[in-house]
Each structure stands twice: as C-alpha cells, then as structure tokens.
Design an enzyme around this catalytic site. Structure first.
Site, PDB file in Angstrom:
ATOM      1  CD  GLU A  57      -1.528   4.317  -6.434  1.00 52.64           C
ATOM      2  OE1 GLU A  57      -0.615   4.784  -5.531  1.00 52.64           O
ATOM      3  OE2 GLU A  57      -1.021   4.624  -7.638  1.00 52.64           O
TER       4      GLU A  57
ATOM      5  CG  PHE B  29      -1.459  -1.261   1.422  1.00 50.57           C
ATOM      6  CD1 PHE B  29      -2.247  -1.309  -0.197  1.00 50.57           C
ATOM      7  CD2 PHE B  29      -1.722  -1.926   2.495  1.00 50.57           C
ATOM      8  CE1 PHE B  29      -2.887  -2.566   0.496  1.00 50.57           C
ATOM      9  CE2 PHE B  29      -1.961  -3.807   2.329  1.00 50.57           C
ATOM     10  CZ  PHE B  29      -2.885  -3.671   1.494  1.00 50.57           C
TER      11      PHE B  29
ATOM     12  N   GLY C  54       0.601  -8.887  -3.921  1.00 48.22           N
ATOM     13  CA  GLY C  54      -1.174  -9.089  -3.587  1.00 48.22           C
ATOM     14  C   GLY C  54      -2.135  -8.297  -4.538  1.00 48.22           C
ATOM     15  CB  THR C  55      -2.595  -6.551  -7.277  1.00 48.53           C
ATOM     16  OG1 THR C  55      -1.037  -6.261  -7.711  1.00 48.53           O
ATOM     17  CG2 THR C  55      -2.567  -4.792  -6.251  1.00 48.53           C
TER      18      THR C  55
ATOM     19  NE  ARG D 260      -7.519  -7.091 -23.349  1.00 50.13           N
ATOM     20  CZ  ARG D 260      -7.158  -8.108 -24.623  1.00 50.13           C
ATOM     21  NH1 ARG D 260      -5.329  -8.131 -24.912  1.00 50.13           N
ATOM     22  NH2 ARG D 260      -7.048  -9.350 -24.346  1.00 50.13           N
TER      23      ARG D 260
ATOM     24  CD  GLN E 157      -5.750  -3.811  -7.544  1.00 52.27           C
ATOM     25  OE1 GLN E 157      -6.437  -3.644  -6.552  1.00 52.27           O
ATOM     26  NE2 GLN E 157      -4.703  -3.991  -8.022  1.00 52.27           N
TER      27      GLN E 157
ATOM     28  CG  LEU F 204      -4.459  -6.313 -18.858  1.00 57.56           C
ATOM     29  CD1 LEU F 204      -3.114  -6.226 -17.749  1.00 57.56           C
ATOM     30  CD2 LEU F 204      -4.238  -6.909 -20.158  1.00 57.56           C
ATOM     31  CG  ASN F 205      -7.643 -12.406 -13.309  1.00 52.72           C
ATOM     32  OD1 ASN F 205      -9.640 -11.956 -13.348  1.00 52.72           O
ATOM     33  ND2 ASN F 205      -6.688 -12.999 -13.365  1.00 52.72           N
TER      34      ASN F 205
END
Lengths: 724, 327
Positions: free
Chosen positions: A691, A235, A463-464, A614, A624, A616-617
C-alpha cells in the site's frame, strides 16, 4: 543458498492466469448449483412495506424468492464484518442498494430477470445525503478495532498560534470505489450441516470465522470451509466479509441446494464499501528554518446512522515528520449512504492533505520541498512511549536517489515559469508511506518421497504475487529448484494465516515460510547423514549445504530425490514465527504538462524510490509500484463516485462513467529500491509494501500543478474544469 | 435481461419486414451499446434482428458524395484512405471514440443510434423521462456534470454521446433509411430531435426503419476539417466538450466555415449564427470569441456543468486557431 529471494522471478501462476487455467471462485464447478440475484432497495432510508413476488415466481426457472420474513436470524459478526446490521433480517432500509429480497433460479439470466420482476413497496423517509449540509453535526466516533480517533502529544493549538510560519487549509476528496475487475462472488454448498464457500476474499480464515459467527458455530474450522484460490483484484473491497456472503449461505441452507451469487458491477457500488468522502482541515506551524512545531489535523469522513468506523487513518500526520506538538482528530458525519470500508492505501486520503500542506509550507518558507522534508525527518516513532527507533529506515536515501534520477536539481522553483511549446511544465514531489500489519500465520511445508516440496498456508493470492514469492522463499530455504516447489493457498483446510490486507501478507507469512523451509531442509539433511546408503552418511549435518536439489559436503553429493525415495515417507515442517507491524517509506517525483487554455493535463514522468526493507521479488515489487502510482493518478485526476443529492443513488455505478486511468493516462514509471546490500537470510522483520506506492502521488500531482501554473488545488479529482 | 428472440436478416427488405411484423423488435449490429442497455434494464426488447449480413458495410466514393454503409465498422471508416484524405474530421472523431475493441465491433448506424450516457437514464432504479416518460428528470437538480447546456428542456438535459454524429453534422451528411413505406433520406440536422416534452423521441426515425447508409458531400471544405475532443481521461471516454470544425480561408479571411459541437447539447449541436458571424471576416481571436459568445448566448448551465459554457468557447478558439494557422 540459491539466491532466489530478491530476484525478479516471473510469476509461477502467470501461465495459468493468462491461459484461463486458473480457476477463480466463481469458476469452481459445483453440481446442481442454483444462481442467485439480489433485489436491491431503491430508497435510501425507510421501511419495506410489502414485497410482491408473484411475477418473479411465475418467471420460468425461478425456484424461490426469499425476503426478510423467510430468512433465519443471523448473528452480526465482529471484524471483518465491520457493520452493525445484516440486511433481510427486518424491514428497515438503511441505504440505497441494500438487499431486500433474494431470488434463486436455474440460470443466471432467469435469476436476474426474476429479481427485476419483484415489486417492493416502501415507506420512504427523506435521506441526508450531502456531507456539506451536516458538517456542523460532526462527532468523534467510537474507537474502531481499538484505534482511537483522537491522538495528541504536546500542545498543538498553542504551538500553532505561536508558530513563525503557518499553513491553515482544508483538503477534500470524494467517495471512491475499488472496482476490482472480478466482481464479488460467493458459492455456498451445505453438506451434512457443514458449509463450503467458494468466495472471492482477501482472507479465507477471517471470512470463515465471520460466517461461523453469523451461523452460531462454535468450532469454525469444523463447520465452515472457505476456498479462494485466486482473486481478480481486491484492493480492500474483499478484505471484509459482506452481507451478501451471509445471505447466500442462509439461502442455500433454506433451499437445500448450492447457490452461487455474483454481484453485478452496479451492485458493487453499494455492497462492499468505498473510500468515504473526506474533508481534512490541516494546520501546520513551523519555525523559520522549516522545522515543524505544530500539526493540527481534523478530518471529517462520511459514516452512517448505524456504523461509525473510520477507515482513513491519519498515521502520517502522527508519525511521519518530527514534530513535538500534534493533535489529530478523526470525525464522522452520519449520512444515509452505504457503510464505507478500507480502500487501497487507506492512509492516502489524509496523507494527500499533509503532503499538499507540506508543499504549501515550502513555498511560505522559500525552502525546497525536498529539503523541507529532510529537515523534518525522524528516525524514531515519536508516538511510542518511549520513542522507538524505526529499524533500518532509509527514507533519506529515497529522497536523494529519486531526486537525482528525476533531475530535481534542475527545477526552477518559481511557479508558472517552465514552458514547453503550448504547455506549462510542473514538477512536484511527495513522501510516500503506509503502515503495514503482521498477523500470526502458519506455513506448512511437505517434502514428498519424490524430493519435491509443497507449501500450504491459508493466506491467499490477491494478484500481488504471493504464490511466486512464497515459492521463492521455500525453494531457496530448502535448496530446491523453483520448479520443485508447489505453493497452495486460499483454502481454510491449510494452516491458518494472514488476511491479505493492510499490506500484511508478506510480513506475516515470509518468516514462517523461511522457518518451515529451514526446518524441512535440516530434517532432510538429518535423514541423509543418518542413512548408510547416502554418500553423506556420517558427515556432520552442519557441514551439508543444500542447493538446486542437491545436498553436498566434503566433495560428496546426495539429492533430495534420493534421500526422500529411500526414506519412503514425506517430511513435514511448520513455521509460525511472528513478526510485528511497521511502516514502509518512499519518495515520488513527477512531472505534469498542462495546456492552459483547455485545462488539459497529463502526467508525463514518474520516478519513485522506496525503502521497504528487503525486496523479495524485484519484478512483483515493481508491479506494486506501477499499480500504486496508477491508483494515485486515478485518485488525483478522475476517480469520483457521484451520488444523487436527493435520492442518494449512485449515478455512475459502472466502469463507463466511473473513470479509472487507462494506459494512455499512465506514463512509464521508474521504480527504484534502496534495499540493504546484505540481506537477512532468515527473513526476519520483512516489511509490508503493497500500500505504500501511490500514497504520495495525489499530493505530488497537485504540487506539480501548482509549480506548473501557480494554482493550488485542494479538492480532488483535479478535473479539467478546475484547471481552466 | 429477459429472454429474447433472434433472427439473422438476409436482406434489408426482409429485415424491415421482420421488424414491422414482430412486436417489440429492434435491430442489432455490433451490439456494443444495445446489449449493455438491455443488461442494465434501460431497454427491453423481445426480439433482435441481426443486420450484420445485409451487405451494407461498403464505403464508396461517388461523384460528389461519399457513401458509408450503415454496417461499416467504426474502425473501417476511420482507417479508410479516402475518408482520412477528404474528411479528416470524420476519421479523427471516430478514432477519438471508444476503444480499439469497440471500434472493431461497432457499426456506423449503431453509433448514430447509441443512447445517452446519462446515469439516470441507464439506471433502471432511477426516474428518467427518456426511459419512462413522465417519471421526472433527476439530473436537473442532481448530478449533471456530463449534461447539456444547450437544447435542454424541463424534461431532459441529456447529451447525445456520439462523436461521429458531431462530425457528420459539421459535414452536412444525410441519413438514408429503409422502412415499411420505402426509402427516404433525412438531413442529419433534422435527424436528431430536441427533447422538448418528449425526450423519449430521440430521432426522426419511424417504426421499423433501418439506417442503410450515410451520405457525406465531398467538398473542398471537408478536407480542411479537424475534431477536437476534451474529456476526463486520455482515451476511452466520452466528450466533456468536443468541436468538429471545417474552415476555408483566403488571405486570412474566412470563406467558409462549419462548426458542430458535442458534449454541450442535447443533440449534436450546430449553430449557424456562429458560422455566419465568421464568414467573410478576417479570422482573428476576437472574431472567434464573438462567434463563441453567440454559440452560448442561449446556454442554460446547471450546478455541475456550468464550466462547459467557458470551455466550449475556448475549444472553439483552439481548433479554429489551429485550422487557420493562428498562434
């Protein structure tokens, strides 16, 4: 194309994480490691007069107690060290919780008890602690990383004076801390003059370079290796490199054994930065139709006597809305507190003021808050010279899609008129936006003789979902099943790559990964068509399609496995295509319910739509959003580092009294994405997203509170006492 | 945290003997607070006596009294059918405390003896009269949002954090102790001490004493009780203000009422003047407001906690209104 990119693929490292197989920095087994513990200053300003280490040295297991007198001199690194002094180099104390001695012992408990036994005598100077006491001394700090603290276009002051409708208000937020669940940790191992650091960091390459600078190494890559396979949350707290890392490396060198340091939770409130306390004076001027004519934004943030970097950028005031006259100033006031830093979505701090002021303006004008934002929408970056269009900006679609999903058209505009039983119901919204960076990165792909691929790059998983998304990109680009690609991150032995901060990871590494995958695929196809033993022998390479591990053309098929087995050597490709920074956008709508007698508030519903280019997942992107909204909720309702006004000590340095939202505080979050129908297969211009979600949430909650009970709150956290 | 000795006690008398004969020893049950205090350097003990195997965990309904073993876990008491039926305030106060994980571990005796959440008390680097007598109270001129407006002194304004203790205060429970001098029972009203000039002395317990059980009188009134807890997040947080209330009315007139408050006092707070102001009177918003004004008559607010004076009165209106069927 397997169509893997964009899918909600489950995390490839999920099983390792939930079973404990994933080894984080402090889990690395290092033979002979000693445990370190820091002795922290208990004054905010003054000087160390005497350090009595006798009791500590007499404690069983304590190997050594080092002070400023013992440590080698270190060079102060530039970015990402972000401060102008290294503790334990001299006797000066700049803050509470500054390392003044370093204890090493055979066990962690012995080191900690040893640290408790060190007696330090100080000469104490009275600290300046409260921002409110010295606001008159606010000054314009130096540029930080080439970013100016004053930006203007047009003539904002005059335009404000002439504006038909004006909002002139001050917004504020307190000191906040990141609180990643994994504490900061570093393990320093010296071998023949080279240093390996097992480090909890959001940037192994940047950490390596900072440490190399500190020790005066000209060839960082040859002298220092930084390893960070997984991160238990960062973070922003683990973006910069901090003094404790340098001190641990210096101490390990001194004592001739590896040393491991894990900061305590309380130490993390003085050791790794924070979101600075912030006051934000905003003046908005508009014409009767609601078009902005002036934005004057003067923010004041806490800095220190030695550092003056401002981390809470005012990007949205400069760029988000169409406005010809803008004047932004970011001031600092010097207090005897720790140096602040980046904290997730640094731009939230100032954006909270802007989005609240926009809501206030909407009521002044009698224009719906969404409509007001639509009227001030811009598709160009007005600060660029000449103004440059934002590529593929879909913010207007975000407003429309989220408003519809939320049911915004049913909103009764008048505050305090919607009730449900004992509770007042309020609806509020805000624009979400954040800048993202792009950092030059390299990604190396190796296709082995078994036909499986390994991706290596020195970015990291914070972690993202970086392991997962890079695996998707490589598998799709190669035409391999997901399970045939292994991604390796978090080690400076791999090709240099982006810091995982500033939402930069994907914009920096997605393109190079796609590029490397395309090159490797072409190389393997070239091997196949050139090989007389391949069914594809002689077929033009351009006709060969790769998918699911097979290479096919003209009804004939070969496989990665067979091509590579016959070839007998790995195939390697490196991608390094560069991207540029930019912005992601969104709109958040939410509902609050307030019990008026008790001031009890809960957020009951959140709908948000995002334009991040775009996706991506879809699954990790939604993650997020949930995380970002939860952060926004904490910012709005509870997060608050309390500092004693006399001693400058943090009074709540733990997760028991520094409140963050628990599950019961967070409603279900509906996340919508307005990504384009026909995505770019080459992954050019991928935008950073991490963010953006949450940046508008504090203002949206405040705006919903106003709608619910007609009271405008401008100072977070919006705690119960402010709602009575 | 320094190294400490550890003994598992097999029977209560043995536990007390060990505690009496071992220097700087204390008891440990769930350890959910004690270990944090020791890690933070707020408490230091050379020896811990584990009292989890003393067979003190039963909950028994006797005639006129509910006996709750000191080693019963918070969850066990909160979910006990008899407790939920006859003492809703008790179950509600426990369920409003901590988290499920903590409630599975934490004992009733330990809950009553948990230490204040005052940040100065828990920071070994700060002054605190409760931790180091005579070192001063920074809270009085410092950060005091979580602190008491009632019962404070110039030496300490820390609140007692237990929700359970507030409920037991409203229920007029008795704390049973076993010590080197034998057994004794202390009414909960006398169990917690005001800080005065000795804030380090928190309870009436004597050296070596062990809480063995808590007795709660079974009354009709207890069956009509509620717990209202206001806090800064939805769960897993201590009270900003809490109220334990039991109310019996007939024909709209208050026959009996008991009130205890958390988050506002230096100990679980009971004010019989507020109760007396309601007893025998029709239950009206005005009557409740008058009782609330009596409650806060001697309140001493500080910069960060002045809002509690108003909030506790509103909480009282809210909970009595609900119990008494007012809207």
């Amino acid at each position: 194309m397997s169509g893997l990119v964009g899918k909600g693929v489950a995390r490839v490292d999920g099983r390792a994480k939930v079973t404990g197989a994933a080894r984080y920095a402090a889990d690395q087994e290092v033979p002979g490691v000693l445990h370190g513990a820091l002795v922290m200053s208990t004054i905010a300003r003054g000087e160390v007069l005497e350090i009595d280490r006798r009791a500590a040295l007499a404690h069983p297991g304590v190997v050594a107690v080092y002070t400023h007198a013992d440590l080698r001199r270190l060079n102060v690194p530039n970015f990402p060290f972000n401060r102008r002094f290294i503790p334990m180099q001299e006797t000066r104390v700049h803050q509470q919780g500054q390392p003044v001695a370093y204890v090493v012992a055979e066990t962690l408990e012995q080191a900690q008890e040893g640290a408790a036994l060190v007696k330090v005598r100080y000469r104490v100077e009275e600290p300046v602690v409260r921002m409110a006491d010295v606001l008159g001394e606010a000054f314009l700090p130096e540029r930080f990383r080439d970013r100016p603290n004053e930006i203007s276009r047009g003539a904002a002051a005059a335009a404000f004076e002439q504006a038909a409708v004006r909002v002139d208000r001050t917004y504020s937020s307190p000191m906040q801390h990141h609180n990643p669940i994994e504490p900061h940790t570093t393990t320093a191992v010296w071998e023949n003059g080279t240093l390996t650091l097992y480090e909890s960091t959001q940037g192994v390459v940047f950490a390596r370079d900072a440490v190399a600078t500190a020790f005066g190494f000209d060839q960082p890559a040859e002298k220092v290796r930084v390893v960070s396979p997984y991160l238990g949350g960062g973070f922003g707290a683990k973006g910069p490199t901090y003094p404790h890392t340098l001190l641990t490396a210096a101490v390990a060198e001194l004592c001739g054994r590896p040393v491991r340091l894990v900061l305590s939770r309380a130490q993390m409130y003085t050791s790794n930065g924070h979101r600075a306390e912030h006051r934000h004076h905003l003046r908005l001027g508009a014409d009767r139709q609601g078009r902005l004519t002036a934005i004057e934004s003067t923010s004041t943030a806490q800095v220190t006597r030695v550092d003056e970097a401002i981390y809470n950028g005012s990007e949205s005031a400069v760029r988000l809305y169409a406005c010809p006259n803008v004047h932004v100033r970011q001031l600092g006031v010097r207090l005897d507190l720790p140096t602040s830093s980046y904290m997730r979505s640094p731009e939230t701090t100032a954006h909270f003021g802007l989005e609240t002021a926009m809501d206030e303006l909407s009521y002044e004008l009698g224009i719906d808050p969404v409509e007001l934002r639509v009227r001030n929408h811009t598709d160009v970056d007005q600060q660029a010279d000449p103004p440059a269009p934002y590529p593929g900006k879909r913010l207007l679609e975000c407003y429309r899609v989220a408003a519809e999903a939320f049911g915004w058209s049913r909103r009764r505009p008048k505050p305090g008129t919607t009730r449900d039983g004992d509770e007042y119901v309020g609806w509020g919204m805000a624009t979400e936006t954040h800048t993202h960076a792009a950092i030059p990165s390299q990604v190396r792909l190796t296709v082995g003789t078994d036909g499986r691929a390994t991706l290596r790059t020195a970015t990291q998983e914070i972690g993202t979902g970086t392991y997962t998304v890079l695996t998707q990109i490589a598998a799709e680009g190669l035409g391999l099943p997901l399970g045939h690609v292994t991604t390796l991150l978090g080690d400076t032995a791999y090709p240099a790559a982006s810091l995982s901060a500033g939402s930069a990871t994907m914009p920096s590494v997605a393109g190079p990964a796609a590029e490397a995958a395309a090159q490797a695929r072409q190389a393997v196809i070239a091997l196949a068509v050139a090989d007389p033993r391949s069914p594809l022998h002689g077929v033009p390479a351009g006709e060969v399609v790769a998918g699911d591990g097979r290479l096919s053309a003209r009804g004939r098929t070969d496989t990665y496995r067979d091509v590579m087995r016959r070839h007998g050597r790995p195939v390697e490709a490196t991608g390094s295509r560069r991207n540029t920074g930019g912005h992601a956008f969104g709109a958040v709508f939410l509902e609050v319910r307030i019990h008026p007698r008790l001031g009890r508030l809960r957020v009951s519903r959140v709908v948000a739509a995002y334009d991040l280019g775009r996706v991506l997942n879809r699954r990790t992107a939604r993650g997020q959003v949930i995380g970002g909204v939860t952060w926004g909720l904490g910012f709005a309702l509870m997060e608050h580092t309390m500092v004693d006004p006399n001693t400058a000590r943090v009074v709540n340095p733990n997760l028991s009294t520094y409140l963050v939202p628990v599950c019961a505080d967070v409603p279900s979050v509906e996340a919508l994405f307005v990504d384009p129908e026909e995505p770019d297969a080459e992954l050019n211009g991928i935008r950073g997203f991490g963010e953006t979600p949450g940046t508008g949430v504090p203002a949206a909650i405040g705006n919903a509170i106003y709608h619910a009970i007609g009271r405008r709150l401008r100072d977070v956290p919006f705690s119960q006492d402010k709602l009575l | 945290m320094r190294a400490f000795g550890y003994t598992v006690a097999r029977d209560p008398a043995g536990a007390v003997r060990t505690a009496t004969n071992t220097p700087n020893a204390t008891y440990v049950a769930g350890g959910t607070d004690l270990l944090n205090l020791m890690r933070d350097g707020a408490e230091a003990h050379d020896h811990l006596i584990d009292v989890n195997r003393l067979n003190l965990a039963s909950i028994t309904a006797c005639s006129g009294t509910l006996r709750i073993g000191a080693a019963a876990r918070m969850r066990q008491v909160a979910e006990h059918a008899g407790v939920r039926e006859e003492f809703p305030v008790l179950s509600e106060a426990l369920l409003a405390s901590a988290s499920p994980q903590v409630r599975n571990m934490a004992s009733i005796g330990g809950n009553l003896l948990q230490r204040t959440r005052c940040g100065y008390f828990r920071d070994a680097g700060s002054a605190c009269n409760k931790r180091v007598p005579g070192s001063g109270c920074p809270a009085i001129t410092g950060q005091n949002r979580s602190h008491a407006v009632l019962g404070g002194s110039d030496h300490c304004i820390a609140t007692h954090p237990s929700d359970l203790a507030v409920a037991l205060t409203a229920l007029e429970a008795t704390v049973h102790l076993l010590g080197p001098g034998g057994e004794r029972a202390v009414p909960i009203a006398d169990f917690y001490l005001l800080p005065g000039s000795t804030p380090d002395q928190e309870t009436a317990m004597r050296p070596g004493e062990l809480i063995t059980r808590v007795d709660v009188p079974r009354t009709d009134l207890a069956g009509r009780s509620r717990y209202l807890k206001l806090r800064d997040r939805a769960t897993f947080e201590f009270a900003v203000v809490s109220v334990a209330a039991a109310l019996r009315t007939r024909g709209g007139v208050v026959r009996d009422v008991r009130l205890a408050f958390g988050g506002v006092g230096t100990r679980p707070w009971r004010d019989t003047r507020a109760e007396a102001a309601l007893r025998g009177r029709p239950l009206t918003p005005q009557a409740i407001q008058e009782a609330g004004r009596l409650l806060v008559a001697d309140a001493k607010p500080y910069e960060g906690n002045a809002f509690k004076v108003e909030l506790v009165q509103r909480a009282l209106v809210s909970i009595l209104g609900e119990l008494g069927g007012l809207r």
